[in-house]
Write a protein that holds these residues in place. Sequence first.
Motif, PDB file in Angstrom:
ATOM      1  N   GLU A 311      -7.396   4.252  -4.551  1.00  0.00           N
ATOM      2  CA  GLU A 311      -6.441   2.836  -4.569  1.00  0.00           C
ATOM      3  C   GLU A 311      -6.117   2.496  -3.256  1.00  0.00           C
ATOM      4  O   GLU A 311      -5.896   1.386  -2.813  1.00  0.00           O
ATOM      5  N   ALA A 312      -5.766   3.387  -2.379  1.00  0.00           N
ATOM      6  CA  ALA A 312      -5.264   3.439  -1.200  1.00  0.00           C
ATOM      7  C   ALA A 312      -6.191   2.509  -0.115  1.00  0.00           C
ATOM      8  O   ALA A 312      -6.016   1.756   0.436  1.00  0.00           O
ATOM      9  N   CYS A 313      -7.660   3.053  -0.481  1.00  0.00           N
ATOM     10  CA  CYS A 313      -8.772   2.424   0.493  1.00  0.00           C
ATOM     11  C   CYS A 313      -8.916   0.939  -0.224  1.00  0.00           C
ATOM     12  O   CYS A 313      -8.875   0.113   0.610  1.00  0.00           O
ATOM     13  N   ARG A 314      -8.712   0.684  -1.497  1.00  0.00           N
ATOM     14  CA  ARG A 314      -8.767  -0.684  -1.822  1.00  0.00           C
ATOM     15  C   ARG A 314      -7.511  -1.672  -1.373  1.00  0.00           C
ATOM     16  O   ARG A 314      -7.986  -2.813  -0.696  1.00  0.00           O
ATOM     17  N   LEU A 315      -6.425  -1.147  -1.382  1.00  0.00           N
ATOM     18  CA  LEU A 315      -5.228  -1.834  -0.900  1.00  0.00           C
ATOM     19  C   LEU A 315      -5.477  -2.202   0.617  1.00  0.00           C
ATOM     20  O   LEU A 315      -5.083  -3.097   1.068  1.00  0.00           O
ATOM     21  N   LEU A 316      -5.927  -1.220   1.361  1.00  0.00           N
ATOM     22  CA  LEU A 316      -6.084  -1.420   2.681  1.00  0.00           C
ATOM     23  C   LEU A 316      -7.109  -2.330   3.150  1.00  0.00           C
ATOM     24  O   LEU A 316      -7.083  -3.103   4.223  1.00  0.00           O
ATOM     25  N   ALA A 317      -7.846  -2.481   2.517  1.00  0.00           N
ATOM     26  CA  ALA A 317      -9.297  -3.316   2.390  1.00  0.00           C
ATOM     27  C   ALA A 317      -8.860  -4.826   2.061  1.00  0.00           C
ATOM     28  O   ALA A 317      -9.424  -5.577   2.754  1.00  0.00           O
ATOM     29  N   ASP A 318      -8.232  -4.667   0.786  1.00  0.00           N
ATOM     30  CA  ASP A 318      -8.067  -6.088   0.178  1.00  0.00           C
ATOM     31  C   ASP A 318      -6.704  -6.909   0.327  1.00  0.00           C
ATOM     32  O   ASP A 318      -6.380  -7.845   0.345  1.00  0.00           O
ATOM     33  N   THR A 319      -5.700  -6.146   1.020  1.00  0.00           N
ATOM     34  CA  THR A 319      -4.347  -6.698   1.032  1.00  0.00           C
ATOM     35  C   THR A 319      -3.948  -6.410   2.405  1.00  0.00           C
ATOM     36  O   THR A 319      -4.581  -5.816   3.465  1.00  0.00           O
ATOM     37  N   GLU A 320      -2.609  -7.270   3.015  1.00  0.00           N
ATOM     38  CA  GLU A 320      -2.077  -7.031   4.259  1.00  0.00           C
ATOM     39  C   GLU A 320      -0.800  -6.301   4.234  1.00  0.00           C
ATOM     40  O   GLU A 320      -0.107  -6.315   5.129  1.00  0.00           O
ATOM     41  N   LYS A 321      -0.808  -5.505   3.272  1.00  0.00           N
ATOM     42  CA  LYS A 321       0.256  -4.618   3.154  1.00  0.00           C
ATOM     43  C   LYS A 321       0.282  -3.488   4.323  1.00  0.00           C
ATOM     44  O   LYS A 321      -0.908  -3.069   4.577  1.00  0.00           O
ATOM     45  N   SER A 322       1.479  -2.998   4.795  1.00  0.00           N
ATOM     46  CA  SER A 322       1.473  -2.074   5.758  1.00  0.00           C
ATOM     47  C   SER A 322       0.983  -0.677   5.254  1.00  0.00           C
ATOM     48  O   SER A 322       0.800  -0.445   3.961  1.00  0.00           O
ATOM     49  N   VAL A 323       0.551   0.348   6.130  1.00  0.00           N
ATOM     50  CA  VAL A 323       0.047   1.444   5.780  1.00  0.00           C
ATOM     51  C   VAL A 323       1.078   2.294   4.905  1.00  0.00           C
ATOM     52  O   VAL A 323       0.908   2.939   3.875  1.00  0.00           O
ATOM     53  N   THR A 324       2.397   2.126   5.367  1.00  0.00           N
ATOM     54  CA  THR A 324       3.547   2.598   4.787  1.00  0.00           C
ATOM     55  C   THR A 324       3.746   2.351   3.260  1.00  0.00           C
ATOM     56  O   THR A 324       3.757   2.839   2.287  1.00  0.00           O
ATOM     57  N   GLU A 325       3.541   1.014   3.118  1.00  0.00           N
ATOM     58  CA  GLU A 325       3.828   0.380   1.779  1.00  0.00           C
ATOM     59  C   GLU A 325       2.622   0.828   0.684  1.00  0.00           C
ATOM     60  O   GLU A 325       2.886   0.947  -0.053  1.00  0.00           O
ATOM     61  N   VAL A 326       1.478   0.823   1.473  1.00  0.00           N
ATOM     62  CA  VAL A 326       0.343   1.334   0.790  1.00  0.00           C
ATOM     63  C   VAL A 326       0.472   2.993   0.196  1.00  0.00           C
ATOM     64  O   VAL A 326       0.296   3.324  -0.827  1.00  0.00           O
ATOM     65  N   MET A 327       1.114   3.794   1.330  1.00  0.00           N
ATOM     66  CA  MET A 327       1.241   5.060   0.820  1.00  0.00           C
ATOM     67  C   MET A 327       2.244   5.263  -0.239  1.00  0.00           C
ATOM     68  O   MET A 327       1.983   6.043  -1.099  1.00  0.00           O
TER      69      MET A 327
END
Length: 362
Positions: A311-327
């Motif tokens: 899911e982190a991969c998808r969020l990093l690729a498809d959203t502008e959320k920071s790495v910390t938010e994704v974490m």
Amino acid sequence: MEVAPGCDLGNDGICPPLRSRQAMLFIPLPFVVALLLLILFVTVLRRDEEAAPNRPFLALILLSVLLSVLSGLRWGYGVQAISMVAPVIAAMVPPLTYAGVSRLVRTSRRSLPARIALHAVPAAVILLLITFRRDTIDIALVLVFVGYAVAILLLMRPGADALRLAPFEGAVPAYRAIIFAAAALCLSAAVDIFVFLDFTWAHGAHAMTLISVSNLAILVILGIAAAAASRSRAPAETVEMTPRPETIEDKETIAAVDALMEAKKLYHDANLNLDRLARKAGIPARQISAAINRAMDKNVSQYVNDYRIGEACRLLADTEKSVTEVMFDVGFQTKSNFNREFRRVTDMTPVAWRQKKAGPTC
């Protein structure tokens, strides 16, 4: 042996000024160790106050503070009475280490008084030996330390999956820390053997150096135990599940857990552990662990973290959320664990993955 002019030798054959200089060189170490352990205790106590603390590990830190202070008094100031107390306190270290590990492994079926009575046996034995057979204390302590180290290693036979009550995020680091803790218990036993032999053959000529090493070994044990306690804490209330009599095939077990993970997104829960996953799935924890190990060649914590990283991969690729938010969104609590697991799955860092934008899935 040369003696300084005007120096009267003491009973130990050492000139008092020389003995004082030796003490000044030794005294700082045990007291500095005690101070560092006390700071470590406060740090662990304040960290993650919402989770139930691992009380045996906290008690272990305080006990080691006391041992370090007693060591300084005994070998720095020559307080002989310490030798009557220190062995009994030292005998409490392995049981507390085991109790802390056990809290992450399973819920004991014994009552609390029964557990306390059982683990108090080593200290009671040492106390009796102090009274009747002082010459066997060192051997008894070695047996206690080695015995509990072996018991801890037996608990850890299933690998990281043995930590049923530890959150998956910290299960692998906690497992490694516990293995090092067991090794440190063996190291402490080895130091006791060397001290015993040194007093037997060399009249304690190297005892101070050996005991200094022992203090450092205790610091290592406590640092590792505190890391395991603060990063992987058991929930305040746990319920032991009764295994089903039916046997379910590995594929069916994994399919059931996969469906639950995808539908409920249980991996978002940062405190998810094997025991909780088993209760949600209605499948015995051992069965889930064995199925994933055999069919996927990985432990359950890696299996759950694979979902998180996916899911982190998808969020990093498809959203502008920071790495910390994704974490935090996918269930991780620390950057070190997130980065380590991300690299394990993708062979790159989260930032590199985002820059590459290789696709919506890992």
